[in-house]
Scaffold this active site. Structure first.
Site, PDB file in Angstrom:
ATOM      1  N   HIS A  99       0.000  -0.798   3.527  1.00  0.00           N
ATOM      2  CA  HIS A  99       1.251  -1.419   3.079  1.00  0.00           C
ATOM      3  C   HIS A  99       1.063  -1.792   1.606  1.00  0.00           C
ATOM      4  O   HIS A  99       0.796  -2.941   1.261  1.00  0.00           O
ATOM      5  CB  HIS A  99       1.579  -2.649   3.923  1.00  0.00           C
ATOM      6  CG  HIS A  99       2.793  -3.388   3.430  1.00  0.00           C
ATOM      7  ND1 HIS A  99       4.040  -2.818   3.386  1.00  0.00           N
ATOM      8  CD2 HIS A  99       2.941  -4.641   2.947  1.00  0.00           C
ATOM      9  CE1 HIS A  99       4.905  -3.692   2.902  1.00  0.00           C
ATOM     10  NE2 HIS A  99       4.260  -4.811   2.620  1.00  0.00           N
ATOM     11  N   ASP A 121       8.711  -1.039   5.807  1.00  0.00           N
ATOM     12  CA  ASP A 121       8.698   0.191   5.015  1.00  0.00           C
ATOM     13  C   ASP A 121       9.446   1.310   5.740  1.00  0.00           C
ATOM     14  O   ASP A 121      10.194   2.074   5.126  1.00  0.00           O
ATOM     15  CB  ASP A 121       7.257   0.615   4.742  1.00  0.00           C
ATOM     16  CG  ASP A 121       6.456  -0.490   4.077  1.00  0.00           C
ATOM     17  OD1 ASP A 121       6.896  -0.976   3.029  1.00  0.00           O
ATOM     18  OD2 ASP A 121       5.408  -0.877   4.620  1.00  0.00           O
TER      19      ASP A 121
END
Length: 306
Positions: free
Chosen positions: A159, A131
């Site tokens: 996440h 990410d």
């Protein structure tokens, strides 16, 4: 991953019905003649796979299928990561570094950690480096600079779609000219884009990859795994902050006992949460949402564990 001289013994674990495919992977590894690959142990036996290992990268997880609720996904994955946590506890080196990649990664890591009660909580982490990489790439494209010049973008929380990409503490080096440094917000000069487009783009990037190639991220996930483990074991550069989902100690008022993505630095195989960063009200509101999601996931997972 461990530097240019560290030889490795690679243990590969898969389920029995994948044994033949596993043999094919071993053949490819052999045929690649990697100079640092000392040997390969390919097995469907948990004890053989986890015995004396120093690093565990837990990639396999049960994927969410059509019509499947997140609770159903958690139930299946709790059984997987319960077994892997128990195996780590019984067979792995006491200083084993565990990285959970399979989703829902944060809560899967918490499940494994809970069942590996003899190991330090600091041995466990989940992957949010992908990410971070995605976010830094988007900033580099927006500003028109090389991605290597984009520094210290932070991913907070889970996440998942509630993750919180935060550029407030990041900067761009050699911008607008060589030897100058600019805060990311100043370089972008578009608060509306950062708040309304950038954050959802990062949050939904995994789904966009699946929509485009009909499979989840592979090469980019592998690259993120390498970066995560390399920094954890070899250390981050001076002034560099990276994102890792780790066991919360209460920093930033995040409840203790969650696996939560924080900004960290690493030295001598140990991570440390960066302290005293100023959190804007906008980011704080999003932190509360991702914390709530992780607390709910934790309760569901623990109910299945118990």
């Amino acid at each position: 991953m461990f530097g240019p001289h560290q030889k490795i013994i690679l243990h590969l674990l898969d389920i029995p019905k994948m044994a033949d495919a596993l043999k094919g992977v071993v053949m490819e590894l052999q045929d690649s003649s990697y100079p640092l690959l000392d040997s390969v142990v390919a097995t469907t036996d948990v004890q053989t796979a986890f015995l004396h290992i120093n690093v565990a990268i837990l990639v396999g997880a049960f994927p969410r299928g059509p019509g499947m609720q997140r609770k159903d996904l958690l139930k299946v994955n709790v059984s997987i990561f319960k077994e892997q946590g128990e195996a780590l506890n019984k067979y792995a080196s006491r200083d084993v570094k565990v990285l959970v990649v399979g989703n829902p990664a944060n809560t899967n890591a918490l499940t494994a950690l809970t069942k590996a009660s003899d190991l330090p909580t600091a041995n466990f982490s989940a992957l949010t480096r992908l990410d971070q990489n995605r976010a830094q790439s988007m900033i580099s494209e927006k500003v028109g600079v090389s991605v290597e010049n984009v520094n210290n973008v932070i991913i907070w929380g889970n996440h998942s779609l509630t993750q919180v990409p935060d550029v407030n503490h990041g900067y761009i080096s050699n911008y607008p000219q060589r030897d100058l440094v600019s805060p990311i917000k100043s370089a972008v000069e578009d608060e509306k884009w950062l708040n309304e487009q950038f954050i959802p783009l990062v949050q939904n990037r995994g789904a966009a990859v699946i929509a485009a190639r009909k499979l989840s991220s592979a090469a980019s996930a592998a690259n993120a795994i390498v970066g995560h483990m390399r920094d954890w074991l070899l250390g981050t550069r001076d002034g560099e902050v990276v994102s890792m989902a780790v066991y919360s100690d209460g920093s930033y008022n995040i409840p203790k006992g969650l696996i939560f993505s924080f900004p960290v630095t690493c030295r001598q195989g140990q991570w440390s949460i960066v302290q005293d960063l100023k959190i804007s009200p906008f980011i704080q509101a999003k932190l509360e949402l991702t914390t709530k999601e992780l607390e709910e996931e934790k309760q569901v997972a623990l109910s299945f564990l118990n």
